[in-house]
Design a protein around this motif. Structure first.
Motif, PDB file in Angstrom:
ATOM      1  N   UNK A  59       0.839  -1.200   0.000  1.00 14.73           N
ATOM      2  CA  UNK A  59       0.000   0.000   0.000  1.00 14.73           C
ATOM      3  C   UNK A  59       0.874   1.249   0.000  1.00 14.73           C
ATOM      4  N   UNK A  60       1.919   1.242   0.817  1.00 13.74           N
ATOM      5  CA  UNK A  60       2.819   2.388   0.880  1.00 13.74           C
ATOM      6  C   UNK A  60       3.513   2.597  -0.459  1.00 13.74           C
ATOM      7  N   UNK A  61       3.922   1.519  -1.095  1.00 13.59           N
ATOM      8  CA  UNK A  61       4.569   1.629  -2.403  1.00 13.59           C
ATOM      9  C   UNK A  61       3.607   2.227  -3.415  1.00 13.59           C
ATOM     10  N   UNK A  62       2.349   1.817  -3.369  1.00 10.05           N
ATOM     11  CA  UNK A  62       1.343   2.369  -4.282  1.00 10.05           C
ATOM     12  C   UNK A  62       1.164   3.863  -4.031  1.00 10.05           C
ATOM     13  N   UNK A  63       1.064   4.253  -2.769  1.00 10.63           N
ATOM     14  CA  UNK A  63       0.885   5.662  -2.405  1.00 10.63           C
ATOM     15  C   UNK A  63       2.075   6.492  -2.889  1.00 10.63           C
ATOM     16  N   UNK A  64       3.277   5.933  -2.750  1.00 14.07           N
ATOM     17  CA  UNK A  64       4.497   6.660  -3.131  1.00 14.07           C
ATOM     18  C   UNK A  64       4.857   6.489  -4.610  1.00 14.07           C
ATOM     19  N   UNK A  65       4.085   5.646  -5.306  1.00 12.18           N
ATOM     20  CA  UNK A  65       4.294   5.393  -6.734  1.00 12.18           C
ATOM     21  C   UNK A  65       5.683   4.817  -7.024  1.00 12.18           C
ATOM     22  N   UNK A  66       6.054   3.802  -6.222  1.00  9.72           N
ATOM     23  CA  UNK A  66       7.334   3.102  -6.394  1.00  9.72           C
ATOM     24  C   UNK A  66       7.082   1.602  -6.310  1.00  9.72           C
ATOM     25  N   UNK A  67       8.088   0.813  -6.656  1.00  5.96           N
ATOM     26  CA  UNK A  67       8.004  -0.635  -6.485  1.00  5.96           C
ATOM     27  C   UNK A  67       8.196  -0.979  -5.010  1.00  5.96           C
ATOM     28  N   UNK A  68       7.567  -2.041  -4.560  1.00  8.96           N
ATOM     29  CA  UNK A  68       7.642  -2.426  -3.151  1.00  8.96           C
ATOM     30  C   UNK A  68       9.088  -2.613  -2.695  1.00  8.96           C
ATOM     31  N   UNK A  69       9.921  -3.197  -3.546  1.00  6.73           N
ATOM     32  CA  UNK A  69      11.321  -3.416  -3.202  1.00  6.73           C
ATOM     33  C   UNK A  69      12.078  -2.138  -2.906  1.00  6.73           C
ATOM     34  N   UNK A  70      11.612  -1.022  -3.427  1.00  9.09           N
ATOM     35  CA  UNK A  70      12.260   0.262  -3.196  1.00  9.09           C
ATOM     36  C   UNK A  70      12.174   0.667  -1.725  1.00  9.09           C
ATOM     37  N   UNK A  71      11.172   0.161  -1.028  1.00 13.52           N
ATOM     38  CA  UNK A  71      10.989   0.519   0.387  1.00 13.52           C
ATOM     39  C   UNK A  71      11.906  -0.249   1.324  1.00 13.52           C
ATOM     40  N   UNK A  72      12.475  -1.343   0.838  1.00 18.08           N
ATOM     41  CA  UNK A  72      13.340  -2.162   1.683  1.00 18.08           C
ATOM     42  C   UNK A  72      14.653  -1.437   1.951  1.00 18.08           C
ATOM     43  N   UNK A  73      15.223  -1.659   3.124  1.00 20.05           N
ATOM     44  CA  UNK A  73      16.478  -0.980   3.463  1.00 20.05           C
ATOM     45  C   UNK A  73      17.584  -1.318   2.477  1.00 20.05           C
ATOM     46  N   UNK A  74      18.445  -0.371   2.264  1.00 21.41           N
ATOM     47  CA  UNK A  74      19.562  -0.555   1.341  1.00 21.41           C
ATOM     48  C   UNK A  74      20.651  -1.377   1.940  1.00 21.41           C
TER      49      UNK A  74
END
Length: 74
Positions: A59-74
């Motif tokens: 849901x957060x990825x959709x709201x931010x318009x990014x892929x879910x993997x982008x939210x994972x820590x680097x």
């Protein structure tokens, strides 16, 4: 230090209130949306320690318009 979600939200000029509001529209509770905003899902030793559901990250990825993997820590 900013969370990954905060960094991505900043790029699209989205405030915390806007993020939480959009997450609430998608069925996420306010406390959980704030945990995602603060990046509490980023720090855990064992996957079972993570109390943020993958669906909330989606849901957060959709709201931010990014892929879910982008939210994972680097």
């Amino acid at each position: 230090m900013k969370s990954r979600v905060q960094e991505l939200a900043e790029k699209i000029n989205m405030s915390c209130d806007d993020f939480v509001g959009e997450m609430r529209k998608r069925g996420c509770s306010e406390p959980t949306a704030l945990k995602v905003w603060r990046g509490e899902y980023e720090n855990f030793d064992n996957f079972k320690d993570n109390d943020i559901n993958l669906s909330n990250l989606r849901k957060a990825a959709f709201v931010l318009k990014v892929a879910t993997g982008t939210l994972l820590p680097r």
